[in-house]
Design a protein around this motif. Structure first.
Motif, PDB file in Angstrom:
ATOM      1  N   ALA A  24     -15.038   2.841  -6.226  1.00 62.28           N
ATOM      2  CA  ALA A  24     -14.501   3.551  -5.066  1.00 62.28           C
ATOM      3  C   ALA A  24     -13.495   2.679  -4.326  1.00 62.28           C
ATOM      4  N   LEU A  25     -13.773   1.389  -4.225  1.00 57.88           N
ATOM      5  CA  LEU A  25     -12.842   0.470  -3.565  1.00 57.88           C
ATOM      6  C   LEU A  25     -11.523   0.394  -4.327  1.00 57.88           C
ATOM      7  N   VAL A  26     -11.606   0.285  -5.653  1.00 63.61           N
ATOM      8  CA  VAL A  26     -10.385   0.235  -6.469  1.00 63.61           C
ATOM      9  C   VAL A  26      -9.561   1.506  -6.277  1.00 63.61           C
ATOM     10  N   LEU A  27     -10.196   2.648  -6.323  1.00 63.82           N
ATOM     11  CA  LEU A  27      -9.482   3.919  -6.198  1.00 63.82           C
ATOM     12  C   LEU A  27      -8.874   4.077  -4.804  1.00 63.82           C
ATOM     13  N   CYS A  28      -9.560   3.623  -3.769  1.00 60.88           N
ATOM     14  CA  CYS A  28      -9.006   3.708  -2.412  1.00 60.88           C
ATOM     15  C   CYS A  28      -7.745   2.863  -2.289  1.00 60.88           C
ATOM     16  N   VAL A  29      -7.781   1.657  -2.852  1.00 65.63           N
ATOM     17  CA  VAL A  29      -6.604   0.791  -2.791  1.00 65.63           C
ATOM     18  C   VAL A  29      -5.430   1.430  -3.527  1.00 65.63           C
ATOM     19  N   LEU A  30      -5.682   2.026  -4.685  1.00 69.00           N
ATOM     20  CA  LEU A  30      -4.611   2.677  -5.437  1.00 69.00           C
ATOM     21  C   LEU A  30      -4.040   3.863  -4.670  1.00 69.00           C
ATOM     22  N   CYS A  31      -4.898   4.614  -4.018  1.00 69.50           N
ATOM     23  CA  CYS A  31      -4.417   5.767  -3.228  1.00 69.50           C
ATOM     24  C   CYS A  31      -3.529   5.312  -2.084  1.00 69.50           C
ATOM     25  N   PHE A  32      -3.934   4.255  -1.393  1.00 64.52           N
ATOM     26  CA  PHE A  32      -3.099   3.759  -0.286  1.00 64.52           C
ATOM     27  C   PHE A  32      -1.828   3.105  -0.801  1.00 64.52           C
ATOM     28  N   ASN A  33      -1.895   2.513  -1.988  1.00 62.37           N
ATOM     29  CA  ASN A  33      -0.687   1.980  -2.612  1.00 62.37           C
ATOM     30  C   ASN A  33       0.347   3.076  -2.803  1.00 62.37           C
ATOM     31  N   PHE A  34      -0.087   4.191  -3.360  1.00 56.27           N
ATOM     32  CA  PHE A  34       0.820   5.312  -3.580  1.00 56.27           C
ATOM     33  C   PHE A  34       1.301   5.891  -2.247  1.00 56.27           C
ATOM     34  N   ALA A  35       0.397   6.064  -1.308  1.00 57.82           N
ATOM     35  CA  ALA A  35       0.762   6.668  -0.023  1.00 57.82           C
ATOM     36  C   ALA A  35       1.777   5.814   0.727  1.00 57.82           C
ATOM     37  N   ALA A  36       1.623   4.499   0.656  1.00 60.75           N
ATOM     38  CA  ALA A  36       2.544   3.621   1.382  1.00 60.75           C
ATOM     39  C   ALA A  36       3.978   3.817   0.906  1.00 60.75           C
ATOM     40  N   GLU A  37       4.185   3.843  -0.412  1.00 62.88           N
ATOM     41  CA  GLU A  37       5.544   4.000  -0.931  1.00 62.88           C
ATOM     42  C   GLU A  37       6.048   5.431  -0.797  1.00 62.88           C
ATOM     43  N   ALA A  38       5.149   6.390  -0.816  1.00 67.37           N
ATOM     44  CA  ALA A  38       5.567   7.785  -0.653  1.00 67.37           C
ATOM     45  C   ALA A  38       5.977   8.086   0.778  1.00 67.37           C
ATOM     46  N   LEU A  39       5.393   7.396   1.746  1.00 68.66           N
ATOM     47  CA  LEU A  39       5.635   7.713   3.158  1.00 68.66           C
ATOM     48  C   LEU A  39       6.656   6.804   3.817  1.00 68.66           C
TER      49      LEU A  39
END
Length: 550
Positions: free
Chosen positions: A380-395
């Motif tokens: 869950a920690l790995v997936l959360c970091v990946l989601c925020f990684n994507f969100a940071a560059e998308a936003l």
């Protein structure tokens, strides 16, 4: 305040860095998860973040640029890890972090590496400085970063296998759109935007390798964009290409179908002959020496880059010391916040500080809401970091503060890979570091004025005058050499873009002598009149196809 926080339209290719960094992070993170060694994620993340760079560059230049990014990232990480393994002195760690941030800022500005700039370098090296480190483990940690960096390189240049001219097509489309906007609504700002877009398109096309049929069609399209800009700038106010036609060409150029083949613009044969000569000049030894000389001049005494570096050094050192003084155990985030504040001038830096503070404070609240989910399991920690990684560059292309809302929880969650920390302590330290780092950065911003911004304007004025005189001397010759005329015209365009950029930066600085605004306006008008005359001269000249240019 409204302009500082207003959301913009997303960037044209926002998904490229977002997807690249997610893939570059997911592979090593999931591999370490399967080996039960998530404590090593911080080192692989240093290489994975290199996938954020170079997405606006042609693939040939991107390959070289990302290699340099990886090597620079690993070098900064090596200095940080060796320092952390050698001393426990907070003062020494802060000093090294400030020096690294200043050096990284200098090199990123001198090379004009583009977004995300020096902030990622500072984030990685500053975080590593305050992580417990054993000297014998440093080579292995550096090897992990280098391996992840190699994967990032493969991911960033991989699309060249199926869309080789993708970056050049986008650059040509932006030039067509900008010229269409200027043709529809002529004005000072639209003219500069069109000139800058055309200049960027030529830099993209000339920096690539041997001209292909697709690139030759793209060159013809950029010629049409340039002709539209030149004819509208003419003294008689005549109009060139139809703006709607330029927009249609831009849409087809961006698409995945074949590049449109427009009819030759007047002087196209002549201009493309000069373009081939210019490409050859840039790629020979003399051109490479000139590029190295420009880089060295950016680092020499008197360069406008150096005051920004001194600001970064002073601000990061002050931020680290103040953060440590108020009780933050690892004040790396204060150093990163101060480093992120510094933009080309005071006005832009003030706006960035507001965006950074607001985004980080909102991001802390997001972290407080997400941390219970992230602690359910390591996966869950790995997936959360990946989601925020994507969100940071998308936003982040919408507005910097919006991207910071995702960056802050991502950075805090990365700390969880090395071991669990009390959530309230992380929230407290991050809030203090954000406020202290922004305040220290702004204090250094006003304490270290950039008096060289005005000097850059004067140099740009002189360079524009010389370039215009060179072009006018060639125009006065009855039979001017076409390659020489094209080279002179291109240098005049480059000098006009540099003049406008220098004046915009100087206008946002404080403690400056009065800018020669009338001289700048007169130089821009005269330069664009000369460009229009050059376009008319090339249109009247007919040359046979040479060197496969047409």
């Amino acid at each position: 305040m409204t302009g500082t926080f207003r959301l913009r339209s997303p960037a044209e290719t926002w998904y490229e860095p977002a997807l690249s960094v997610v893939v570059a992070s997911a592979v090593p993170n999931l591999l370490l998860y399967s080996l039960d060694r998530l404590d090593l994620v911080m080192y692989t993340m240093a290489g994975s973040l290199c996938a954020l760079y170079g997405h606006n560059l042609p693939y040939a230049r991107r390959a070289h640029t990302v290699v340099r990014v990886v090597l620079g990232m690993v070098a900064g990480l090596a200095v940080a890890l060796l320092t952390a393994a050698s001393t426990d002195s907070t003062a020494v760690l802060i000093a090294v972090g400030a020096i690294l941030a200043a050096v990284q800022k200098t090199f990123c500005d001198a090379t004009r590496i583009g977004p995300p700039g020096n902030v990622i370098f500072s984030f990685v090296s500053s975080a590593a400085l305050f992580a417990p480190q054993d000297l014998g483990e440093v080579p292995g940690h550096l090897a992990l970063a280098l391996a992840a960096g190699a994967l990032s390189w493969l991911i960033t240049v991989g699309p060249a296998l199926w869309r080789r001219e993708g970056p050049e097509r986008r650059a040509a489309a932006r030039a067509l759109d900008a010229s269409a906007a200027y043709a529809a609504a002529p004005g000072h700002r639209t003219r500069h935007a069109a000139a800058a877009a055309v200049q960027a398109a030529w830099q993209s096309l000339l920096a690539t390798g041997r001209p292909t049929p697709v690139r030759q069609r793209l060159e013809r399209l950029v010629v049409h964009a340039e002709r539209a800009l030149a004819t509208i700038s003419a003294a008689d106010g005549s109009r060139g290409a139809d703006p709607e036609q330029l927009v249609r060409w831009a849409a087809r150029t961006r698409g995945r179908g074949p590049v449109p083949s427009p009819p030759p613009a007047p002087g196209t044969v002549d201009q493309l002959f000069g373009i081939d000569a210019e490409r050859a000049r840039l790629r020979n030894r003399r051109g490479r020496r000139e590029a190295r000389a420009r880089f060295l001049r950016a680092l020499a005494p008197g360069s406008p880059v150096l005051p920004i570096a001194f600001r970064t050094l002073a601000g990061c050192a002050l931020a680290g010391c103040l953060s440590s003084a108020v009780g933050v155990g690892r004040p790396y985030w204060a150093i990163v916040t101060a480093a992120a504040v510094y933009q080309p001038n005071v006005t832009q830096s003030w706006s960035r500080a507001l965006q950074r503070v607001f985004g980080n404070l909102v991001g802390v609240l997001v972290f407080a809401a997400v941390i219970p989910v992230a602690r359910l399991s390591p996966l869950a920690l790995v997936l959360c970091v990946l989601c925020f990684n994507f969100a940071a560059e998308a936003l982040i292309t919408r507005n910097y503060w919006l991207g910071s809302v995702a960056v802050t929880p991502m950075a805090l969650l990365i700390l969880e890979f090395a071991g669990s920390h009390p959530a309230w302590e992380l929230i407290r330290d991050r809030t203090l570091d954000t406020l202290v780092g922004a305040a220290a950065g702004l204090l250094a911003l006003f304490a270290v004025p950039n008096r060289r911004a005005g000097g850059r304007v004067e140099k740009a004025l002189a360079a524009t005058g010389e370039a215009r005189e060179r072009a006018e001397r060639l125009l006065a010759e009855p039979a001017a050499d076409p390659p020489a005329l094209e080279t002179a015209r291109r240098r005049l365009i480059s000098s006009l873009v540099e003049l406008r950029d220098a004046s915009d930066i100087a206008a946002g600085e404080w403690w400056q002598r009065a800018l020669p605004e009338e001289d700048m306006l007169a130089a821009e008008r005269a330069g664009h009149r000369t460009l229009a005359a050059t376009a008319r001269r090339q249109a009247l000249t007919t040359l046979p196809p040479a060197n496969g240019a047409v």
